[in-house]
Motif scaffolding. Structure first.
Motif, PDB file in Angstrom:
ATOM      1  N   ARG A  49       0.115 -10.610   1.565  1.00 36.97           N
ATOM      2  CA  ARG A  49      -0.445 -10.119   0.312  1.00 36.97           C
ATOM      3  C   ARG A  49      -1.345  -8.939   0.667  1.00 36.97           C
ATOM      4  O   ARG A  49      -2.376  -9.104   1.315  1.00 36.97           O
ATOM      5  CB  ARG A  49      -1.248 -11.236  -0.359  1.00 36.97           C
ATOM      6  N   LEU A  50      -0.960  -7.749   0.261  1.00 34.83           N
ATOM      7  CA  LEU A  50      -1.724  -6.545   0.614  1.00 34.83           C
ATOM      8  C   LEU A  50      -2.591  -6.104  -0.559  1.00 34.83           C
ATOM      9  O   LEU A  50      -2.196  -6.221  -1.713  1.00 34.83           O
ATOM     10  CB  LEU A  50      -0.758  -5.400   0.959  1.00 34.83           C
ATOM     11  N   ARG A  51      -3.763  -5.569  -0.260  1.00 36.76           N
ATOM     12  CA  ARG A  51      -4.560  -4.909  -1.297  1.00 36.76           C
ATOM     13  C   ARG A  51      -3.783  -3.697  -1.793  1.00 36.76           C
ATOM     14  O   ARG A  51      -2.935  -3.151  -1.082  1.00 36.76           O
ATOM     15  CB  ARG A  51      -5.882  -4.419  -0.710  1.00 36.76           C
ATOM     16  N   SER A  52      -4.153  -3.202  -2.975  1.00 39.97           N
ATOM     17  CA  SER A  52      -3.416  -2.072  -3.566  1.00 39.97           C
ATOM     18  C   SER A  52      -3.357  -0.877  -2.621  1.00 39.97           C
ATOM     19  O   SER A  52      -2.297  -0.285  -2.409  1.00 39.97           O
ATOM     20  CB  SER A  52      -4.066  -1.641  -4.876  1.00 39.97           C
ATOM     21  N   GLU A  53      -4.500  -0.492  -2.054  1.00 39.63           N
ATOM     22  CA  GLU A  53      -4.505   0.724  -1.235  1.00 39.63           C
ATOM     23  C   GLU A  53      -3.746   0.520   0.074  1.00 39.63           C
ATOM     24  O   GLU A  53      -3.165   1.458   0.617  1.00 39.63           O
ATOM     25  CB  GLU A  53      -5.943   1.221  -0.981  1.00 39.63           C
ATOM     26  N   THR A  54      -3.726  -0.730   0.565  1.00 40.83           N
ATOM     27  CA  THR A  54      -2.971  -1.020   1.781  1.00 40.83           C
ATOM     28  C   THR A  54      -1.474  -0.958   1.483  1.00 40.83           C
ATOM     29  O   THR A  54      -0.688  -0.427   2.284  1.00 40.83           O
ATOM     30  CB  THR A  54      -3.342  -2.420   2.331  1.00 40.83           C
ATOM     31  N   ALA A  55      -1.098  -1.489   0.333  1.00 42.88           N
ATOM     32  CA  ALA A  55       0.303  -1.438  -0.099  1.00 42.88           C
ATOM     33  C   ALA A  55       0.761   0.018  -0.198  1.00 42.88           C
ATOM     34  O   ALA A  55       1.843   0.375   0.278  1.00 42.88           O
ATOM     35  CB  ALA A  55       0.455  -2.140  -1.447  1.00 42.88           C
ATOM     36  N   GLY A  56      -0.076   0.867  -0.814  1.00 39.26           N
ATOM     37  CA  GLY A  56       0.281   2.279  -0.965  1.00 39.26           C
ATOM     38  C   GLY A  56       0.472   2.954   0.379  1.00 39.26           C
ATOM     39  O   GLY A  56       1.456   3.675   0.611  1.00 39.26           O
ATOM     40  N   LEU A  57      -0.458   2.692   1.304  1.00 39.96           N
ATOM     41  CA  LEU A  57      -0.348   3.362   2.600  1.00 39.96           C
ATOM     42  C   LEU A  57       0.828   2.819   3.402  1.00 39.96           C
ATOM     43  O   LEU A  57       1.491   3.569   4.131  1.00 39.96           O
ATOM     44  CB  LEU A  57      -1.642   3.242   3.406  1.00 39.96           C
ATOM     45  N   TYR A  58       1.101   1.536   3.242  1.00 41.41           N
ATOM     46  CA  TYR A  58       2.252   0.967   3.946  1.00 41.41           C
ATOM     47  C   TYR A  58       3.543   1.653   3.494  1.00 41.41           C
ATOM     48  O   TYR A  58       4.401   1.985   4.324  1.00 41.41           O
ATOM     49  CB  TYR A  58       2.330  -0.551   3.736  1.00 41.41           C
ATOM     50  N   ALA A  59       3.669   1.883   2.190  1.00 44.67           N
ATOM     51  CA  ALA A  59       4.881   2.548   1.674  1.00 44.67           C
ATOM     52  C   ALA A  59       5.017   3.959   2.252  1.00 44.67           C
ATOM     53  O   ALA A  59       6.105   4.385   2.651  1.00 44.67           O
ATOM     54  CB  ALA A  59       4.840   2.589   0.148  1.00 44.67           C
TER      55      ALA A  59
END
Lengths: 239, 239
Positions: A219-229
């Motif tokens: 479960r990623l935080r929003s900003e982590t999800a964005g950077l992962y993409a």
């Protein structure tokens, strides 16, 4: 994008490099003052639109630094395209951090997208622009990302684009990111606020051709999800 | 690692879940107090070593919250292994951000590695541990990453490990990260300080079987380089 004649040199920014002699912005003048640069010393400047200029310092008064262009070089825009659209977040620092990191990794567009569950609806665009410019200079990009703040979710979702469109959320029936991004294909990916997109937002996106994407087991935080993409796109496209 | 019986529930931490009735740490008690949880309400707790317990609240005095274990479940450690070793950075916040994000993405070990050009040689290990625990709970990991602070660069570089060993730096003759990481293969990757590794450090690493790795066209800050490596590993291994 890496050019030997400014490798390891500090890169500066000026919005318009078409004139031969001009005053630097106050912000860049402050940097040069700290470095105590002297008349006739040379620096590298980009306009963030592909032009790199080598300039010589002509005048170094306190807040007024004048430079003269010695040489200009134009670099084509990158062949790839990745746009990250994300809700403003409660903690603004998290968006600034994401913008900085995504810019370093070579994102081409960054969009702030207000959503139903966004705890904050507005952002300080001026401040975000400074963060973006600073990160782009740091990474020696000659093409800076486009920074957009859109008014409504539905206006944005109904926009036409050549890119593969993806909406990432924590739900069932999502595809793996591996099945949504492809080498050489432009990508637009949407990330929701802390409380995620609403069902209505997801439904609207799917109606308009968006693919629903999951980002893996954690479960990623929003900003982590964005950077992962963004990182996944960089890795896949060997940027 | 995702388990339906705690999905969407807040996860708490306690270092030892082997006893049936115990007091929570002061930190977790503060969280529960804010949420105003009542006697007999149930919460999920992990020890960060694979155990997940469902506990009921037995006592909720100010700073003393006592819980009783109702159920325990053990999850095996992840099959993958990625260790990021990075120099302390001048701005400590950047290391904290990296640790938070790398933990969310599922890193298994995080090492602070003092280097010749490290502007800061020490870190606040206690504070880093708190950042790591908080991020691991947020991401609902039942196995927390190992956090290490090593004494010297050479002690670390000469350590034996089963992992593919990589040293990332900005230099010529580096391999692409795509040629260094492989699906299912444990990875240890080293990232230097702001001024990068010295030639001597790189030479020592190469002598000890490290591969020299480049991370693409953009010049990345140390913490961005570290997170990019972790994201690439997550993407390649479909974590």
């Amino acid at each position: 994008m890496v050019n030997p004649f400014f490798m390891n040199m500090q890169l500066y920014y000026h919005p318009d490099l078409s004139i031969d002699t001009f005053d630097l912005t106050e912000e860049e003048s402050v940097h040069l003052k700290v470095l105590r640069l002297q008349i006739d010393e040379q620096i590298s400047i980009t306009d963030g639109k592909g032009t790199l200029a080598i300039v010589a310092i002509e005048q170094n008064k306190r807040k007024q630094w004048t430079v003269r262009v010695l040489k200009r070089e134009y670099t084509n825009a990158p062949m790839y395209s990745i746009e990250l659209a994300i809700s403003p977040l409660k903690n603004n620092e998290r968006i600034e951090w994401l913008l900085e990191k995504a810019t370093e990794m070579g994102i081409t567009a960054f969009t702030l997208l207000p959503c139903s569950r966004s705890e904050r609806k507005t952002v300080n665009e001026e401040r975000l622009r400074k963060v973006m410019i600073s990160a782009a200079k740091q990474s020696q990009h000659l093409h800076f990302p486009e920074l957009r703040v859109v008014k409504t979710f539905s206006d944005y979702i109904t926009e036409k684009t050549e890119a593969e469109k993806c909406i990432a959320f924590c739900g069932a029936n999502t595809k793996s990111i591996h099945d949504c991004i492809a080498v050489g294909k432009p990508l637009r990916i949407l990330i929701g606020p802390e409380g995620d997109f609403t069902e209505e937002e997801v439904a609207l996106a799917l109606q308009h051709g968006y693919l629903s994407v999951g980002l893996g087991e954690s479960r990623l935080r929003s900003e982590t999800a964005g950077l992962y993409a963004v990182a996944a796109y960089k890795f896949l496209n060997r940027l």
